[in-house]
Write an enzyme that holds these catalytic residues in place. Structure first.
Site, PDB file in Angstrom:
ATOM      1  N   THR A 211       0.849  -1.198   0.000  1.00 20.14           N
ATOM      2  CA  THR A 211       0.000   0.000   0.000  1.00 20.14           C
ATOM      3  C   THR A 211       0.875   1.236   0.000  1.00 20.14           C
ATOM      4  O   THR A 211       1.879   1.280   0.716  1.00 20.14           O
ATOM      5  CB  THR A 211      -0.842   0.039   1.298  1.00 20.14           C
ATOM      6  OG1 THR A 211      -1.602  -1.148   1.375  1.00 20.14           O
ATOM      7  CG2 THR A 211      -1.759   1.252   1.330  1.00 20.14           C
ATOM      8  N   ARG A 239     -13.258  -8.947  -0.612  1.00 22.60           N
ATOM      9  CA  ARG A 239     -12.791  -8.155   0.539  1.00 22.60           C
ATOM     10  C   ARG A 239     -12.381  -6.736   0.098  1.00 22.60           C
ATOM     11  O   ARG A 239     -11.691  -6.548  -0.894  1.00 22.60           O
ATOM     12  CB  ARG A 239     -11.596  -8.865   1.171  1.00 22.60           C
ATOM     13  CG  ARG A 239     -11.033  -8.184   2.433  1.00 22.60           C
ATOM     14  CD  ARG A 239      -9.756  -7.447   2.154  1.00 22.60           C
ATOM     15  NE  ARG A 239      -9.091  -7.039   3.391  1.00 22.60           N
ATOM     16  CZ  ARG A 239      -8.094  -6.157   3.432  1.00 22.60           C
ATOM     17  NH1 ARG A 239      -7.646  -5.607   2.327  1.00 22.60           N
ATOM     18  NH2 ARG A 239      -7.543  -5.829   4.581  1.00 22.60           N
ATOM     19  N   THR A 262      -1.296   2.402   6.955  1.00 19.25           N
ATOM     20  CA  THR A 262      -0.897   1.184   6.265  1.00 19.25           C
ATOM     21  C   THR A 262      -0.826   0.071   7.299  1.00 19.25           C
ATOM     22  O   THR A 262      -0.624   0.329   8.481  1.00 19.25           O
ATOM     23  CB  THR A 262       0.472   1.379   5.556  1.00 19.25           C
ATOM     24  OG1 THR A 262       0.803   0.187   4.848  1.00 19.25           O
ATOM     25  CG2 THR A 262       1.592   1.707   6.519  1.00 19.25           C
TER      26      THR A 262
HETATM   27  C1  SD4 Z   1      -5.138  -3.443   3.580  1.00 16.26           C
HETATM   28  N1  SD4 Z   1      -4.003  -1.664   4.710  1.00 16.26           N
HETATM   29  O1  SD4 Z   1      -5.752  -3.660   2.544  1.00 16.26           O
HETATM   30  C2  SD4 Z   1      -3.934  -2.519   3.540  1.00 16.26           C
HETATM   31  C3  SD4 Z   1      -2.678  -3.314   3.450  1.00 16.26           C
HETATM   32  C4  SD4 Z   1      -1.395  -2.550   3.666  1.00 16.26           C
HETATM   33  O2  SD4 Z   1       0.906  -2.488   3.501  1.00 16.26           O
HETATM   34  O3  SD4 Z   1      -1.370  -1.422   4.089  1.00 16.26           O
HETATM   35  N2  SD4 Z   1      -0.265  -3.151   3.398  1.00 16.26           N
HETATM   36  O4  SD4 Z   1      -5.427  -3.971   4.646  1.00 16.26           O
END
Ligand code: SD4
Length: 349
Positions: A211, A239, A262
């Site tokens: 992310t 999801r 994140t």
């Molecule tokens: C999620 N927050 O879809 C995101 C994943 C993420 O680094 O931040 N990964 O849950």
């Protein structure tokens, strides 16, 4: 606490830009671009928009797009982290802190430029969030091209996961036992207790930085935030994570600031950490403390949660906080001058 990545300030050239590892207190200078993780090409791309006279909305879109195109860290955007069926889907959002307009997409299929579709939702509809197949239909209407988001990497990840009896996965209270077997699953009679709700065994403790969350502030204090991600590896199809959820993945409000998150989105979105951080900055808290206090309620309920929040106030002061042994030390990127990107680090609480 913001910490030093080296005893003395060091600089090196990463890709096209000079990166400096920083340790002094976060200064304020506008305009500024701040993003999660050391995705310095994205920081640079966002800041270049300001140098070329573009808007702060353009800066966040271009900065996040850069990571989609480069697949920052090999894992942002298309081509990584497939769902249980092997499909890669994307979540993204953009929020304008001046108008409080938001556009976001969840579980977007077959369109690689999710942040730009999110911007289309913000600017070409009165809605906030479009999802799934019909978000794709909207994107095609707006001129985006459909393409397969999988890659050799995501296909391999999927095959290895299947070969490993679909471990880890996000199913609970289903049969056959999801800790041992692949689906298809059916619900069991019993349901588990909250205390058993460990996240570390799902693989979310070992973030692969899939992310990018970005906050930019222009010289007039106009704040915009954005995110783009493929979510979590082996997620249940359909999801949608925190990244496209207003106040969870990111939030922006002029005169207060912006924040982005994140980490383990299924948990984070229950607490709206980005909204909390921005409100706390609005009541005068420093960005570092605002980020910290935005994750404290999460830790209380989920002591093994992994995640991080960046916070930037409308003067351009910034900070971050993180939690979880899966991250340990969190790095974020800042550009507030034409010459270099600065990397800051915080130790997780
Ligand atoms: C999620 N927050 O879809 C995101 C994943 C993420 O680094 O931040 N990964 O849950």
């Amino acid at each position: 606490m913001i910490i030093n990545m080296a005893a003395t300030m060091r600089s090196l050239v990463i890709g096209c830009c000079v990166v400096v590892f920083c340790f002094e207190r976060a200064r304020s200078a506008l305009p500024i671009v701040v993003n999660t993780w050391p995705f310095t090409n994205a920081t640079d791309a966002g800041y270049n928009v300001f140098l070329n006279g573009g808007s702060v909305v353009d800066a966040v879109e271009k900065g996040c797009s850069k990571c989609e195109v480069l697949r920052c860290d090999g894992s942002v955007g298309e081509g990584s982290d497939p769902d249980e069926d092997g499909e890669v889907t994307l979540d993204a959002m953009i929020m304008d802190g001046k108008t409080m307009d938001v556009g976001s997409v969840g579980c977007l299929r077959n369109i690689s430029s999710a942040i730009s579709v999110a911007r289309m939702v913000m600017e070409r509809t009165d809605h906030t969030l479009l999802a799934g197949e019909l978000a794709t239909k909207f994107a095609v209407e707006m001129g985006f091209k459909e393409s397969d988001l999988s890659s050799n990497k995501s296909d391999t990840m999927f095959k290895q996961w299947r070969a490993n009896n679909c471990q880890p996965n996000f199913r609970v209270n289903v049969s056959p036992d999801p800790k041992k077997s692949c689906g298809p699953y059916q619900p069991t009679e019993s349901t588990r207790l909250l205390q058993e709700n460990s996240r570390n065994d799902k693989g979310v403790g070992y973030l692969n930085h899939d992310t990018i969350g970005m906050v930019a502030v222009d010289k007039n204090g106009h704040v915009v935030s954005g995110t783009t991600t493929n979510g979590l590896n082996h997620k249940v199809p359909g999801r949608v994570g925190d990244s496209p959820i207003v106040g969870a993945g990111s939030y922006a409000q002029n005169e207060m600031g912006g924040a982005a998150a994140t980490g383990d989105g299924d948990i984070m979105m229950r607490f709206l950490p980005s909204y909390t951080a921005v409100q706390l900055m609005g009541s005068g808290m420093t960005p570092s403390n605002a980020a910290l206090f935005s994750i404290k309620p999460i830790i209380k309920f989920y002591p093994d949660f992994n995640g991080a929040v960046i916070a930037v106030n409308s003067k351009g002061e910034h900070g971050a906080a993180c939690h979880g042994s899966g991250i340990g030390t969190f790095h974020y990127s800042v550009k507030d001058n034409p010459d270099q990107v600065n990397l800051f680090s915080v130790k997780c609480v």
